[in-house]
Design a protein around this motif. Sequence first.
Motif, PDB file in Angstrom:
ATOM      1  N   TYR A  51      51.997 199.149 -64.118  1.00 34.85           N
ATOM      2  CA  TYR A  51      51.788 199.798 -62.818  1.00 34.85           C
ATOM      3  C   TYR A  51      50.589 200.753 -62.893  1.00 34.85           C
ATOM      4  O   TYR A  51      49.716 200.739 -62.030  1.00 34.85           O
ATOM      5  N   HIS A  52      50.548 201.570 -63.939  1.00 33.40           N
ATOM      6  CA  HIS A  52      49.453 202.540 -64.062  1.00 33.40           C
ATOM      7  C   HIS A  52      48.105 201.843 -64.285  1.00 33.40           C
ATOM      8  O   HIS A  52      47.081 202.319 -63.791  1.00 33.40           O
ATOM      9  N   LEU A  53      48.111 200.731 -65.013  1.00 33.79           N
ATOM     10  CA  LEU A  53      46.854 199.982 -65.172  1.00 33.79           C
ATOM     11  C   LEU A  53      46.379 199.422 -63.831  1.00 33.79           C
ATOM     12  O   LEU A  53      45.186 199.482 -63.526  1.00 33.79           O
TER      13      LEU A  53
ATOM     14  N   ASN B  28      46.920 200.676 -60.931  1.00 35.63           N
ATOM     15  CA  ASN B  28      46.470 201.814 -60.121  1.00 35.63           C
ATOM     16  C   ASN B  28      45.174 202.450 -60.612  1.00 35.63           C
ATOM     17  O   ASN B  28      44.460 203.051 -59.830  1.00 35.63           O
ATOM     18  N   ASN B  29      44.899 202.340 -61.911  1.00 38.19           N
ATOM     19  CA  ASN B  29      43.780 203.088 -62.473  1.00 38.19           C
ATOM     20  C   ASN B  29      42.625 202.216 -62.963  1.00 38.19           C
ATOM     21  O   ASN B  29      41.664 202.736 -63.529  1.00 38.19           O
ATOM     22  N   SER B  30      42.722 200.921 -62.753  1.00 32.17           N
ATOM     23  CA  SER B  30      41.668 200.025 -63.202  1.00 32.17           C
ATOM     24  C   SER B  30      40.821 199.565 -62.022  1.00 32.17           C
ATOM     25  O   SER B  30      41.313 199.422 -60.904  1.00 32.17           O
ATOM     26  N   ASP B  31      39.553 199.331 -62.298  1.00 34.25           N
ATOM     27  CA  ASP B  31      38.680 198.754 -61.279  1.00 34.25           C
ATOM     28  C   ASP B  31      38.825 197.238 -61.230  1.00 34.25           C
ATOM     29  O   ASP B  31      38.277 196.587 -60.355  1.00 34.25           O
TER      30      ASP B  31
END
Length: 177
Positions: free
Chosen positions: A121-123, A125-128
């Motif tokens: 989930y965090h990847l 949300n935080n990846s381009d």
Amino acid sequence: MLLSVMAGIKIKKIQQLLNHQKVVRAMPNSPTVLGMGITGYTAANSVSFQELMQVERLLNCTGRSVYLEDENLLDSVTALSGSGPAYFYYIVDAMIKSGIEMGIDENLAKLFVKQTMLGAYHLINNSDKNLEQLIQDVASKGGTTEAALKIFEENHLKETLKTGILEAEKRSKELSR
């Protein structure tokens, strides 16, 4: 003002049944109990902008909210995010049961799967990167992930999930009749 969270019950019907004009219709999902949900909502024309802002502040206490001008989109929101947590639970359950079948202790399988879901989930949300790129980052040519994804594709897992979600939308629309 009346706030309804009933799936498929249209504003007009609520207004008629309750003889009340100021109706807001919303579809939250279960993570709202942690303040991490999302709620789609819409309102009758009789609800003022100021009243709508009060509703939005209330809904934002449970996570995020999105105003929808088209009430019919709430059927889609119901299928996508109202029911959505159950889809994730279903996948997580399958992953945990696979871990147990491979000999991993149940509590340890739960830990690995839950942390994997949280990290993924965090990847997202935080990846381009888009989802396809993130998948390819994990799926080495000829590797274990590629073997699993091949089975998913052969069994039309993505299409099955999409068909199920569309069926949930259809059911929400049926409830409004």
